[in-house]
Design a protein around this motif. Structure first.
Motif, PDB file in Angstrom:
ATOM      1  N   GLN A   1      44.330  58.209  18.784  1.00  9.89           N
ATOM      2  CA  GLN A   1      44.535  58.600  17.391  1.00  9.89           C
ATOM      3  C   GLN A   1      43.930  57.577  16.420  1.00  9.89           C
ATOM      4  OE1 GLN A   1      48.744  59.258  17.086  1.00  9.89           O
ATOM      5  NE2 GLN A   1      48.684  60.781  18.720  1.00  9.89           N
ATOM      6  N   LEU A   2      43.149  56.643  16.993  1.00  7.94           N
ATOM      7  CA  LEU A   2      42.428  55.632  16.221  1.00  7.94           C
ATOM      8  C   LEU A   2      43.350  54.717  15.404  1.00  7.94           C
ATOM      9  CD1 LEU A   2      39.366  57.757  15.056  1.00  7.94           C
ATOM     10  CD2 LEU A   2      39.617  56.328  17.103  1.00  7.94           C
ATOM     11  N   ASN A   3      44.619  54.578  15.859  1.00  6.90           N
ATOM     12  CA  ASN A   3      45.516  53.593  15.246  1.00  6.90           C
ATOM     13  C   ASN A   3      45.280  52.233  15.876  1.00  6.90           C
ATOM     14  OD1 ASN A   3      46.834  55.294  13.489  1.00  6.90           O
ATOM     15  ND2 ASN A   3      48.332  55.929  15.027  1.00  6.90           N
ATOM     16  N   TRP A   4      44.130  51.635  15.620  1.00 11.93           N
ATOM     17  CA  TRP A   4      43.734  50.414  16.331  1.00 11.93           C
ATOM     18  C   TRP A   4      44.704  49.272  16.073  1.00 11.93           C
ATOM     19  CZ3 TRP A   4      40.476  50.405  20.175  1.00 11.93           C
ATOM     20  CH2 TRP A   4      39.535  51.421  20.280  1.00 11.93           C
ATOM     21  N   GLY A   5      45.177  49.144  14.909  1.00 10.33           N
ATOM     22  CA  GLY A   5      46.079  48.030  14.581  1.00 10.33           C
ATOM     23  C   GLY A   5      47.354  48.093  15.398  1.00 10.33           C
TER      24      GLY A   5
ATOM     25  N   THR B   1      48.659  45.665  18.496  1.00 10.47           N
ATOM     26  CA  THR B   1      49.969  45.017  18.468  1.00 10.47           C
ATOM     27  C   THR B   1      50.721  45.250  19.777  1.00 10.47           C
ATOM     28  OG1 THR B   1      50.007  45.554  16.118  1.00 10.47           O
ATOM     29  CG2 THR B   1      52.050  44.736  17.090  1.00 10.47           C
ATOM     30  N   LEU B   2      50.686  46.522  20.235  1.00 10.21           N
ATOM     31  CA  LEU B   2      51.365  46.853  21.499  1.00 10.21           C
ATOM     32  C   LEU B   2      50.737  46.082  22.665  1.00 10.21           C
ATOM     33  CD1 LEU B   2      51.796  50.717  21.084  1.00 10.21           C
ATOM     34  CD2 LEU B   2      53.538  48.947  20.789  1.00 10.21           C
TER      35      LEU B   2
ATOM     36  N   SER C   1      51.706  51.097  28.229  1.00  5.93           N
ATOM     37  CA  SER C   1      50.274  51.333  28.359  1.00  5.93           C
ATOM     38  C   SER C   1      49.911  52.766  27.959  1.00  5.93           C
ATOM     39  CB  SER C   1      49.798  51.021  29.775  1.00  5.93           C
ATOM     40  OG  SER C   1      50.661  51.613  30.710  1.00  5.93           O
ATOM     41  N   MET C   2      50.857  53.734  28.243  1.00 13.22           N
ATOM     42  CA  MET C   2      50.611  55.120  27.813  1.00 13.22           C
ATOM     43  C   MET C   2      50.610  55.216  26.291  1.00 13.22           C
ATOM     44  SD  MET C   2      52.983  57.003  30.597  1.00 13.22           S
ATOM     45  CE  MET C   2      52.942  58.680  30.015  1.00 13.22           C
ATOM     46  N   LEU C   3      51.533  54.501  25.674  1.00 16.64           N
ATOM     47  CA  LEU C   3      51.623  54.519  24.215  1.00 16.64           C
ATOM     48  C   LEU C   3      50.366  53.910  23.593  1.00 16.64           C
ATOM     49  CD1 LEU C   3      53.501  55.264  21.873  1.00 16.64           C
ATOM     50  CD2 LEU C   3      54.455  52.960  21.973  1.00 16.64           C
ATOM     51  N   ILE C   4      49.882  52.828  24.222  1.00 16.14           N
ATOM     52  CA  ILE C   4      48.656  52.185  23.722  1.00 16.14           C
ATOM     53  C   ILE C   4      47.504  53.183  23.764  1.00 16.14           C
ATOM     54  CG2 ILE C   4      46.927  50.384  24.182  1.00 16.14           C
ATOM     55  CD1 ILE C   4      49.293  48.678  25.286  1.00 16.14           C
ATOM     56  N   ALA C   5      47.359  53.869  24.919  1.00 16.06           N
ATOM     57  CA  ALA C   5      46.274  54.837  25.068  1.00 16.06           C
ATOM     58  C   ALA C   5      46.374  55.929  24.008  1.00 16.06           C
ATOM     59  CB  ALA C   5      46.322  55.444  26.471  1.00 16.06           C
ATOM     60  N   GLN C   6      47.617  56.396  23.805  1.00 16.76           N
ATOM     61  CA  GLN C   6      47.856  57.440  22.802  1.00 16.76           C
ATOM     62  C   GLN C   6      47.405  56.982  21.407  1.00 16.76           C
ATOM     63  OE1 GLN C   6      52.031  58.704  22.073  1.00 16.76           O
ATOM     64  NE2 GLN C   6      51.649  60.004  23.843  1.00 16.76           N
TER      65      GLN C   6
END
Lengths: 375, 300
Positions: free
Chosen positions: B261-265, B269-270, B252-257
């Motif tokens: 950084q606007l890496n929505w894709g 996926t995560l 969930s931390m990685l998703i927020a990160q």
């Protein structure tokens, strides 16, 4: 079947074990301010089938739980074969117990339930399997060992509970309303089966029930309990024919109670004035002349007198009027009122040979002095 | 000439409105109608954003399964995945060990049961953020624990307690404990009291009774609690971010990160992976007999 429950640890070839004798001395159990058992003293003989009978809340189950060791008495002592077990935990008492709801372990099969006690005692696996299958056979459930309790009917669960309680050859078996959850027909079958088991095993049985029929059919002796005390103890026939107080007379079977005044004694027979006539009664007490007492007669011991009935001197008579007639299958139930206003019930067998009485009809009723109890 | 037929009492129309006929299509629609305001609300504010987020994993920047294909060789993802799984497992087992005795006490308590329940639920009603801050106060370099140890002379220098893997696990166990205690206590309470008595009477010692009767019968509650705690732990964000080690990054931390950084894709996926993991656990839980029942009666 004879060697069905032979236990390897026991020496000798006699399958029948001597039942334990149990003695309760002034047993009292109170919870906070409430006294459930108020001084029960009782000696249960080896091999006896004793029933604790009473209405709910009379302390019979609490007494049984104290014998089993699940409750500890507030005062008093419990001894099995003369040795006090009051301080002994239940798992060391070696007593078989059948619970009201059977208390079968739902996560174990019937065979595992039955083998549970053997496992605790370290009986080797092969021996355990043999004893379990013999116990299953004894309760006629040989092919049901692998079933879980939920896959068994009520009657089958009850049999498994019995097999589980006797497989380790306890010398005392306690049963708390063991047939209470079953329907009438099955209950009657199992009552006979429990008697057979008792005769076969020779161990002491203590049964708790509120069902007087069950108590009368199954027991060697019945202890009738009321309000935490034993009201009367004796053989079923003694309790039925010679209740020593009004509670016992009312609780076991039906009874007519008529108020009376003692007016004389003739040996063992008490002469009373009852419903305006002289009524003779038997009693174990010695009532004083002029004492106000109650005369008890069972409805089926009353008979209609007719012209052919000889008037024995050992009989009481009373003139009555039929006020109600109810058909109850094997008998007619008549409600009668005496000329001086007392009301009583008379049961008469039904059938073509017996003349039916109409409501409003006058009649004379008669009954034996021996069936007339003063309480 | 026909004889007029009298309507028998059992004919339709004789007893009306006595029983609701749930086979009727109209009456079957009633529960759905009653729930419809909530269903619309959930669809707009919950289901649509979730679907939109998951779609990004497939169509950002163009329709493909590239994001998923890349995961297998993604070292960062794999590390984070195993950390998340490991943390959740450790927290789940920690909760079982700590919760079981409490649940046992709770199920046995009579007059003190409401008090015990209160003590368990009080932190439960407090915000996770507040409780995580509380752990920072306790575990910090100049926190309560370090100051106390220093004052007692047991240590010379403050221990590093905060921002460690252990701190995350301690705080998460604390937060998730009620989810373990309640289903276990509930399962224990449902055990017929005559069963342990029967076991004693048959010669089992108190420990033998616990091991052979009480513990096996409480297993549905234990499994239900483990399922709840594990699934909730998978999605934990605030607590590991605040008290955890900087190298222990959860999914969930990685998703927020990635969202920052606007890496929505990649974030989508995560999220799909996290959702699939949680659903898989619930699916496995349903296979264990008694678990769904234990979950259903948890709040009783």
């Amino acid at each position: 079947m004879e060697q069905a429950l032979r236990f390897p640890a026991r020496s000798g070839d006699d399958n029948r074990v001597r039942g334990a004798s149990v003695s309760l001395t002034n047993l009292v159990k109170s919870y906070g301010g409430v006294t459930a058992v108020a001084g029960v003293s009782l000696d249960i003989r080896s091999g006896e089938f004793l029933t604790l009978l009473g209405p709910s809340g009379c302390g019979k189950t609490t007494t049984l739980m104290m014998i089993a060791g699940f409750e500890s008495p507030s005062i008093g002592d419990i001894a099995i074969d003369g040795a006090s077990v009051t301080a002994m935990p239940p798992y060391r008492r070696n007593i078989g117990m059948v619970f009201q709801n059977y208390a079968l372990f739902p996560h174990l099969t019937a065979a595992e339930n039955i083998g549970f006690s053997l496992k605790q005692r370290g009986v080797p696996k092969a021996e355990r399997a043999r004893l379990v299958s013999e116990a299953l056979e004894l309760v006629q459930l040989s092919t049901y060992g692998e079933r879980y309790p939920r896959q068994l009917s009520g009657g089958q669960q009850q049999r498994v509970a019995v097999a589980r309680a006797i497989v380790f050859k306890p010398r005392l078996l306690l049963m708390d309303e063991p047939l209470g959850a079953l329907d009438k027909k099955l209950r009657e079958d199992l009552q006979i089966e429990m008697r057979r088991l008792h005769a076969e095993l020779g161990i002491t049985f203590i049964l708790v029930t509120h069902d007087q029929d069950e108590a009368l059919i199954m027991s060697d002796r019945i202890a009738v309990m009321n309000e935490g005390k034993i009201a009367q103890i004796g053989r079923p026939v003694d309790l039925y024919d010679r209740p020593c107080n009004r509670f016992v007379a009312g609780f076991i079977g039906q009874s007519n109670f008529l108020p009376a005044v003692v007016c004389g004694l003739e040996g063992d027979v008490v002469v009373t004035k009852c419903q305006g006539v002289l009524v003779r009664a038997v009693t174990s007490q010695r009532p004083a002349i002029g004492a106000e007492v109650s005369v008890t007669i069972r409805p089926e011991r009353l008979r209609f007198a007719d012209s052919t009935t000889e008037r024995a001197s050992s009989a009481n008579c009373l003139n009555v009027t039929v006020t109600e007639a109810v058909f109850a299958g094997e008998r007619w139930r008549y409600v009668l009122s005496s000329d001086s206003g007392g009301s009583m019930v008379l049961n008469e067998a039904s059938g073509a040979m017996i003349r039916r009485r109409a409501v409003g009809e006058s009649a004379e009723i008669t009954w034996s002095v021996a069936d007339t109890i003063l309480v | 000439m026909s004889v007029p037929i009298m309507t028998p009492p059992s004919a339709p129309g004789y007893k009306r409105n006595v029983v609701i006929d749930w086979n009727n299509a109209r009456t079957r629609a009633i529960p759905w109608l009653l729930a419809s305001p909530l269903l619309v609300y959930m669809a707009v504010v919950y289901a649509m954003p979730v679907v939109a987020m998951l779609l990004r994993s497939l169509n950002d920047p163009s329709w493909s399964l590239d994001h998923y294909a890349a995961l297998a060789g993604d070292a960062v993802f794999l590390k984070v995945f195993w950390i998340t799984l490991g943390t959740s497992l450790a927290v789940t087992f920690g909760c079982v060990v700590l919760a079981y005795p409490v649940a046992l006490a709770l199920s046995r308590a009579r007059s003190t049961a409401p008090l015990i329940l209160m003590v368990i639920l009080l932190p439960f009603w407090t915000s996770v953020l507040v409780r995580s801050y509380a752990w920072m106060v306790l575990l910090g370099r100049h926190g309560v624990i370090n100051e106390a140890l220093l004052a007692l002379g047991l240590i010379d220098q403050p221990l590093k307690l905060l921002n460690t893997t252990m701190a995350t696990q301690i705080a998460m166990i604390h937060i998730l404990l009620p989810y373990m205690i309640l289903p276990i206590a509930n399962a224990l309470r449902q055990i017929d009291p005559s069963l342990p008595r029967a076991a004693w009477g048959l010669g089992a010692t108190p420990w033998g009774t616990f091991r052979q009767v009480i513990f096996p019968l409480s297993m549905p509650g234990v499994a239900a609690g483990m399922l709840l705690v594990f699934v909730l732990a998978l999605g934990f964000y605030i607590t590991p971010a605040m008290v955890g080690s900087s190298s222990d990054i959860t999914l969930s931390m990685l998703i927020a990160q990635e969202v920052e950084q606007l890496n929505w894709g990649y974030a989508g996926t995560l999220s799909a992976v996290l959702l699939a993991l949680a659903l898989a656990m619930i699916g496995i839980g349903q296979l264990v007999p008694g678990v769904s029942n234990a979950l259903r009666t948890t709040k009783s």
